[in-house]
Scaffold this motif. Structure first.
Motif, PDB file in Angstrom:
ATOM      1  N   ARG A  22      49.253  94.375  51.409  1.00  0.00           N
ATOM      2  CA  ARG A  22      50.362  93.435  51.618  1.00  0.00           C
ATOM      3  C   ARG A  22      51.357  93.978  52.646  1.00  0.00           C
ATOM      4  N   ARG A  23      51.674  95.268  52.520  1.00  0.00           N
ATOM      5  CA  ARG A  23      52.652  95.861  53.424  1.00  0.00           C
ATOM      6  C   ARG A  23      52.172  95.828  54.874  1.00  0.00           C
ATOM      7  N   LEU A  24      50.948  96.231  55.099  1.00  0.00           N
ATOM      8  CA  LEU A  24      50.434  96.290  56.462  1.00  0.00           C
ATOM      9  C   LEU A  24      50.167  94.898  57.037  1.00  0.00           C
ATOM     10  N   ARG A  25      49.778  93.963  56.176  1.00  0.00           N
ATOM     11  CA  ARG A  25      49.599  92.584  56.646  1.00  0.00           C
ATOM     12  C   ARG A  25      50.920  92.004  57.116  1.00  0.00           C
ATOM     13  N   GLU A  26      51.967  92.225  56.309  1.00  0.00           N
ATOM     14  CA  GLU A  26      53.286  91.688  56.679  1.00  0.00           C
ATOM     15  C   GLU A  26      53.827  92.378  57.929  1.00  0.00           C
ATOM     16  N   GLU A  27      53.549  93.677  58.077  1.00  0.00           N
ATOM     17  CA  GLU A  27      53.974  94.371  59.289  1.00  0.00           C
ATOM     18  C   GLU A  27      53.303  93.794  60.529  1.00  0.00           C
ATOM     19  N   ALA A  28      52.083  93.284  60.351  1.00  0.00           N
ATOM     20  CA  ALA A  28      51.356  92.681  61.463  1.00  0.00           C
ATOM     21  C   ALA A  28      51.741  91.216  61.679  1.00  0.00           C
ATOM     22  N   ASN A  29      52.714  90.728  60.873  1.00  0.00           N
ATOM     23  CA  ASN A  29      53.172  89.331  60.973  1.00  0.00           C
ATOM     24  C   ASN A  29      52.035  88.326  60.780  1.00  0.00           C
ATOM     25  N   LEU A  30      51.188  88.620  59.783  1.00  0.00           N
ATOM     26  CA  LEU A  30      50.097  87.716  59.442  1.00  0.00           C
ATOM     27  C   LEU A  30      50.282  87.217  58.019  1.00  0.00           C
ATOM     28  N   ASN A  31      50.021  85.921  57.804  1.00  0.00           N
ATOM     29  CA  ASN A  31      49.982  85.445  56.429  1.00  0.00           C
ATOM     30  C   ASN A  31      48.567  85.642  55.897  1.00  0.00           C
ATOM     31  N   GLN A  32      48.365  85.344  54.617  1.00  0.00           N
ATOM     32  CA  GLN A  32      47.061  85.610  54.004  1.00  0.00           C
ATOM     33  C   GLN A  32      45.948  84.794  54.659  1.00  0.00           C
ATOM     34  N   ALA A  33      46.227  83.551  55.006  1.00  0.00           N
ATOM     35  CA  ALA A  33      45.216  82.701  55.635  1.00  0.00           C
ATOM     36  C   ALA A  33      44.825  83.242  57.009  1.00  0.00           C
ATOM     37  N   GLN A  34      45.810  83.698  57.771  1.00  0.00           N
ATOM     38  CA  GLN A  34      45.523  84.219  59.108  1.00  0.00           C
ATOM     39  C   GLN A  34      44.675  85.485  59.043  1.00  0.00           C
ATOM     40  N   LEU A  35      45.016  86.377  58.121  1.00  0.00           N
ATOM     41  CA  LEU A  35      44.217  87.590  57.976  1.00  0.00           C
ATOM     42  C   LEU A  35      42.814  87.228  57.476  1.00  0.00           C
ATOM     43  N   GLY A  36      42.746  86.274  56.562  1.00  0.00           N
ATOM     44  CA  GLY A  36      41.448  85.839  56.058  1.00  0.00           C
ATOM     45  C   GLY A  36      40.550  85.320  57.166  1.00  0.00           C
ATOM     46  N   ASP A  37      41.118  84.584  58.100  1.00  0.00           N
ATOM     47  CA  ASP A  37      40.330  84.077  59.227  1.00  0.00           C
ATOM     48  C   ASP A  37      39.773  85.223  60.070  1.00  0.00           C
ATOM     49  N   ILE A  38      40.546  86.277  60.209  1.00  0.00           N
ATOM     50  CA  ILE A  38      40.127  87.407  61.041  1.00  0.00           C
ATOM     51  C   ILE A  38      38.990  88.193  60.385  1.00  0.00           C
ATOM     52  N   VAL A  39      39.076  88.369  59.068  1.00  0.00           N
ATOM     53  CA  VAL A  39      38.074  89.184  58.374  1.00  0.00           C
ATOM     54  C   VAL A  39      37.030  88.324  57.659  1.00  0.00           C
ATOM     55  N   PHE A  40      37.028  87.030  57.964  1.00  0.00           N
ATOM     56  CA  PHE A  40      36.007  86.099  57.460  1.00  0.00           C
ATOM     57  C   PHE A  40      35.991  85.980  55.934  1.00  0.00           C
ATOM     58  N   CYS A  41      37.165  85.744  55.372  1.00  0.00           N
ATOM     59  CA  CYS A  41      37.254  85.473  53.941  1.00  0.00           C
ATOM     60  C   CYS A  41      38.386  84.482  53.711  1.00  0.00           C
ATOM     61  N   THR A  42      38.585  84.067  52.481  1.00  0.00           N
ATOM     62  CA  THR A  42      39.606  83.091  52.168  1.00  0.00           C
ATOM     63  C   THR A  42      40.965  83.742  51.956  1.00  0.00           C
ATOM     64  N   ALA A  43      42.020  82.932  52.113  1.00  0.00           N
ATOM     65  CA  ALA A  43      43.368  83.421  51.810  1.00  0.00           C
ATOM     66  C   ALA A  43      43.470  83.788  50.339  1.00  0.00           C
ATOM     67  N   SER A  44      42.737  83.049  49.504  1.00  0.00           N
ATOM     68  CA  SER A  44      42.748  83.326  48.065  1.00  0.00           C
ATOM     69  C   SER A  44      42.231  84.735  47.774  1.00  0.00           C
ATOM     70  N   LEU A  45      41.164  85.155  48.464  1.00  0.00           N
ATOM     71  CA  LEU A  45      40.629  86.498  48.243  1.00  0.00           C
ATOM     72  C   LEU A  45      41.642  87.561  48.663  1.00  0.00           C
ATOM     73  N   ILE A  46      42.282  87.346  49.804  1.00  0.00           N
ATOM     74  CA  ILE A  46      43.315  88.283  50.246  1.00  0.00           C
ATOM     75  C   ILE A  46      44.398  88.392  49.172  1.00  0.00           C
ATOM     76  N   GLY A  47      44.818  87.243  48.638  1.00  0.00           N
ATOM     77  CA  GLY A  47      45.856  87.236  47.614  1.00  0.00           C
ATOM     78  C   GLY A  47      45.430  87.942  46.344  1.00  0.00           C
ATOM     79  N   GLN A  48      44.178  87.742  45.940  1.00  0.00           N
ATOM     80  CA  GLN A  48      43.688  88.388  44.719  1.00  0.00           C
ATOM     81  C   GLN A  48      43.626  89.901  44.872  1.00  0.00           C
ATOM     82  N   ILE A  49      43.254  90.370  46.045  1.00  0.00           N
ATOM     83  CA  ILE A  49      43.191  91.814  46.263  1.00  0.00           C
ATOM     84  C   ILE A  49      44.597  92.392  46.366  1.00  0.00           C
ATOM     85  N   GLU A  50      45.501  91.658  46.998  1.00  0.00           N
ATOM     86  CA  GLU A  50      46.880  92.140  47.109  1.00  0.00           C
ATOM     87  C   GLU A  50      47.564  92.235  45.752  1.00  0.00           C
ATOM     88  N   THR A  51      47.116  91.446  44.807  1.00  0.00           N
ATOM     89  CA  THR A  51      47.718  91.468  43.474  1.00  0.00           C
ATOM     90  C   THR A  51      46.846  92.218  42.460  1.00  0.00           C
TER      91      THR A  51
END
Length: 282
Positions: A22-51
């Motif tokens: 979460r910290r590094l994603r926010e430092e990169a100014n990316l929301n969960q959906a944007q990061l998910g698009d980059i690493v080919f997964c859903t925003a939901s998966l990013i959120g589940q791992i962050e929590t």
């Protein structure tokens, strides 16, 4: 407004991983959906791992490192995360397994854990009705990395023929599993023998066991019961295990004959079978 779960990074490696993501994603100014698009997964998966609700895989971690340019932070951290998913009683064994220079094991009921495919491992681990099956599967896959190290341990595996015939996960899973076992024939560091039914009574009717040898440390013997596993460096136990293992190897088929038996069982028991409306062609 999104409800963001507050994590205590010191609670566990998984919590720390989630907090860092979460910290590094926010430092990169990316929301969960944007990061998910980059690493080919859903925003939901990013959120589940962050929590800390879902366990990351090594591949996901490598993709994160590339996307966030972390210098390998997540690739290094994921090993600790996956190790933490193992049952508490099993973690000391996994640590010793990773340090061993020689592993000899007899498996009476199933394929040895370091040789299991992901689908086979999932079927095996599901029998324990775990709370987080996928976390356990990922942890088992992570353990197998010791076989692909530059200097892997020498491993000698004796499989009871029963392990070839028990259809864990179904026919397709078993066919893939036996093909995976056969794929180790070219390995310089791993040898597999099958103890055939024809051997009759043998030196370890009581069950499976594993012996490990180390550089500079005493040998260890590991066994499991219904609830947990047990390690001992007792010299008498180590000597007895070595004697029994020698008898098992002597009773088992040669490496070459073992491979032929595995291939025969794979084709005859788990190969393509004619359906109810089909007839085999002679």
């Amino acid at each position: 407004m999104v409800n963001i779960r507050s994590l205590d990074p010191s609670a566990s490696p998984l919590d720390y991983y989630g907090a860092e993501l979460r910290r590094l994603r926010e430092e990169a100014n990316l929301n969960q959906a944007q990061l998910g698009d980059i690493v080919f997964c859903t925003a939901s998966l990013i959120g589940q791992i962050e929590t800390a609700k879902k366990v990351p895989t090594r591949r996901f971690s490598e993709q994160l490192d590339a996307a966030l340019m972390t210098g390998g932070v997540f690739s290094r951290l994921v090993g600790l995360v996956l190790k933490s998913q193992l049952p508490n009683w099993f973690q000391p064994y996994a640590e010793m397994e990773a340090k061993a220079t020689y592993i000899s094991t007899y498996q009476s009921q199933m394929v040895y854990g370091l040789l299991q495919t992901e689908e086979y491992a999932r079927a095996v681990l599901a029998t324990g009705l775990p709370d987080d099956l996928e976390g356990l599967v990922a942890a088992r896959m992570e353990r197998q990395r010791i076989l692909s190290r530059e200097h892997p341990p020498m491993a000698w595996v004796v499989l009871d023929e029963a392990a070839l015939h028990r259809p864990i996960g179904g026919r397709e899973v078993m066919r893939n599993q036996l093909a995976h076992v056969l794929g180790f024939r070219a390995s310089r560091w791993l040898r597999i023998q099958v103890l055939p039914f024809a051997a009759g009574e043998h030196a370890s009717l009581i069950g499976s066991f594993t012996a490990m040898r180390f550089d500079g440390d005493p040998d260890i013997v590991y066994t499991e019961d219904l609830i947990a596993g047990h390690m001992t460096a007792n010299p008498d136990t180590v000597k007895e295990a070595a004697l029994r293992y020698a008898h098992l190897q002597a009773s088992a088929l040669s490496v070459e004959d073992s491979a032929e038996l595995i291939m025969r069982v794979m084709e005859e028991r788990y190969g393509d079978q004619p359906g109810p409306d089909q007839r085999a062609v002679a």
